[in-house]
Design a protein around this motif. Structure first.
Motif, PDB file in Angstrom:
ATOM      1  N   ILE A  87       0.851  -1.200   0.000  1.00  0.00           N
ATOM      2  CA  ILE A  87       0.000   0.000   0.000  1.00  0.00           C
ATOM      3  C   ILE A  87       0.883   1.245   0.000  1.00  0.00           C
ATOM      4  O   ILE A  87       0.622   2.196  -0.747  1.00  0.00           O
ATOM      5  N   GLN A  88       1.948   1.241   0.793  1.00  0.00           N
ATOM      6  CA  GLN A  88       2.859   2.382   0.818  1.00  0.00           C
ATOM      7  C   GLN A  88       3.517   2.571  -0.540  1.00  0.00           C
ATOM      8  O   GLN A  88       3.664   3.698  -1.015  1.00  0.00           O
ATOM      9  N   ASP A  89       3.910   1.478  -1.180  1.00  0.00           N
ATOM     10  CA  ASP A  89       4.525   1.554  -2.502  1.00  0.00           C
ATOM     11  C   ASP A  89       3.543   2.100  -3.534  1.00  0.00           C
ATOM     12  O   ASP A  89       3.918   2.895  -4.408  1.00  0.00           O
ATOM     13  N   ALA A  90       2.278   1.707  -3.438  1.00  0.00           N
ATOM     14  CA  ALA A  90       1.258   2.208  -4.362  1.00  0.00           C
ATOM     15  C   ALA A  90       1.042   3.709  -4.174  1.00  0.00           C
ATOM     16  O   ALA A  90       0.892   4.451  -5.148  1.00  0.00           O
ATOM     17  N   LYS A  91       1.045   4.180  -2.930  1.00  0.00           N
ATOM     18  CA  LYS A  91       0.912   5.605  -2.664  1.00  0.00           C
ATOM     19  C   LYS A  91       2.077   6.396  -3.230  1.00  0.00           C
ATOM     20  O   LYS A  91       1.917   7.481  -3.782  1.00  0.00           O
TER      21      LYS A  91
END
Length: 95
Positions: A87-91
């Protein structure tokens, strides 16, 4: 309108709104806010399952080394939600 332009114009909206919400009672369509079906209240943030579906669609998981579109797993056992690092990588990808 192209999705890239749509997201630029809706800068305040969470990017996970670009996918339909898989949360059972909600099922909001793409680019619509998640709602609580019982009282019709609009949520400020998308459901966790919608954020998870969005992250799975656009980002690789650095924890379990899966490609975009592939669900996360724990030593071969599929997870219902993606890893937090995905999720952090997608953000970061959308920023």
């Amino acid at each position: 309108m192209p999705d890239s332009l749509r997201h630029t114009l809706r800068a305040k909206a969470h990017p996970a709104r670009s996918v339909p919400c898989p949360h059972e009672p909600c099922h909001a369509r793409p680019h619509q806010s998640c709602i609580v079906r019982v009282n019709g209240r609009t949520l400020a943030k998308p459901h966790a399952s919608r954020i998870s579906a969005w992250a799975q669609l656009i980002a690789c998981c650095p924890e379990c080394q899966t490609t975009p579109g592939t669900p996360c797993h724990d030593d071969g056992t599929p997870r219902s939600e993606v890893h937090e690092r995905r999720i952090q990588d997608a953000k970061e990808t959308c920023a």
